[in-house]
Design a protein around this motif. Sequence first.
Motif, PDB file in Angstrom:
ATOM      1  N   MET A 175      -0.670   1.829   1.959  1.00  0.00           N
ATOM      2  CA  MET A 175      -0.117   1.831   3.311  1.00  0.00           C
ATOM      3  C   MET A 175       1.404   1.888   3.243  1.00  0.00           C
ATOM      4  SD  MET A 175      -2.362  -0.922   5.496  1.00  0.00           S
ATOM      5  CE  MET A 175      -2.026  -2.276   4.370  1.00  0.00           C
ATOM      6  N   PRO A 176       2.044   2.413   4.303  1.00  0.00           N
ATOM      7  CA  PRO A 176       3.519   2.411   4.333  1.00  0.00           C
ATOM      8  C   PRO A 176       4.053   0.996   4.506  1.00  0.00           C
ATOM      9  CG  PRO A 176       2.620   3.205   6.408  1.00  0.00           C
ATOM     10  CD  PRO A 176       1.460   3.077   5.467  1.00  0.00           C
ATOM     11  N   GLN A 177       5.326   0.801   4.226  1.00  0.00           N
ATOM     12  CA  GLN A 177       6.031  -0.476   4.340  1.00  0.00           C
ATOM     13  C   GLN A 177       5.573  -1.468   3.275  1.00  0.00           C
ATOM     14  OE1 GLN A 177       5.335  -1.202   8.593  1.00  0.00           O
ATOM     15  NE2 GLN A 177       7.447  -0.640   8.986  1.00  0.00           N
ATOM     16  N   LEU A 178       4.393  -2.035   3.440  1.00  0.00           N
ATOM     17  CA  LEU A 178       3.851  -2.937   2.424  1.00  0.00           C
ATOM     18  C   LEU A 178       2.458  -2.467   2.016  1.00  0.00           C
ATOM     19  CD1 LEU A 178       4.766  -6.465   3.851  1.00  0.00           C
ATOM     20  CD2 LEU A 178       5.784  -5.370   1.850  1.00  0.00           C
ATOM     21  N   THR A 179       2.173  -2.442   0.727  1.00  0.00           N
ATOM     22  CA  THR A 179       0.833  -2.082   0.272  1.00  0.00           C
ATOM     23  C   THR A 179      -0.093  -3.281   0.447  1.00  0.00           C
ATOM     24  OG1 THR A 179       1.100  -2.843  -2.017  1.00  0.00           O
ATOM     25  CG2 THR A 179       1.884  -0.610  -1.485  1.00  0.00           C
ATOM     26  N   GLY A 180      -1.388  -2.997   0.392  1.00  0.00           N
ATOM     27  CA  GLY A 180      -2.364  -4.074   0.474  1.00  0.00           C
ATOM     28  C   GLY A 180      -2.210  -5.090  -0.638  1.00  0.00           C
ATOM     29  N   LEU A 181      -1.875  -4.636  -1.827  1.00  0.00           N
ATOM     30  CA  LEU A 181      -1.673  -5.544  -2.948  1.00  0.00           C
ATOM     31  C   LEU A 181      -0.498  -6.486  -2.682  1.00  0.00           C
ATOM     32  CD1 LEU A 181      -2.206  -3.065  -5.924  1.00  0.00           C
ATOM     33  CD2 LEU A 181      -3.831  -4.757  -5.057  1.00  0.00           C
TER      34      LEU A 181
END
Length: 235
Positions: free
Chosen positions: A58-64
Amino acid sequence: MAFKCIIVDDEPPATRILENYIGKVNFLEKVGVFNDSLKALEFLNKESVDVIFLDIQMPQLTGLQISKIISKDIKVIFTTAYPDFALEGFELNAVDYLLKPISFERFYQAVSKLNSEPKIEISNQSSLTDFLFVKTDGKNKFQKVFLTDILYVESLQNYVCIHTSKQQIITHSSLKNVIESLPEKEFIQTHKSYIVSLKHIESTDNFSVFINGKELPIGATFKDAFFDKIEENKI
């Protein structure tokens, strides 16, 4: 009791599939859908959630990255089109890792794991007795713990540490499970990682609680409820 769930995924078709699947499972309750990771974090800072279905890319922050920020009490089920992240996902103690496109059978297999979490056993819930039996190492091995001895409880990812006046007891459980097993008149959660005994609080300020010489933080999410409790006993 249903698990409160949110979906965080920037792909509308994926969120629609997950919403449909959640609606078919009677022990799941959808409380939010987000295609923006930052808005999801804002929601989590205000609301209590049990499970997050979390896309990785995902943009901005990844799920990890998000999974490392949120409370350890929130169960994470990763959803992604990329199998390369599976190992890292499990290293972050995810409940499961769903590879898109996700079938309902595979989805149900993952969420069924939510009901397999070990529970702290209460000796007599109806009469609110003054002790718990806490499962420790070994098959059917339980440690009796008197509530009056508990100073505070600390979250350790998939485990909790019960700090008593005599010892520390580690058991496989979550802070959410513990707070539900303790009488609310005697214990309160002050932080995403701590539950404290009101009886054993020595002092407090705007940011910390002091118990047995130990300084424990007060989280912003829990501050109002904590000081409301303090106000009840103020002179």
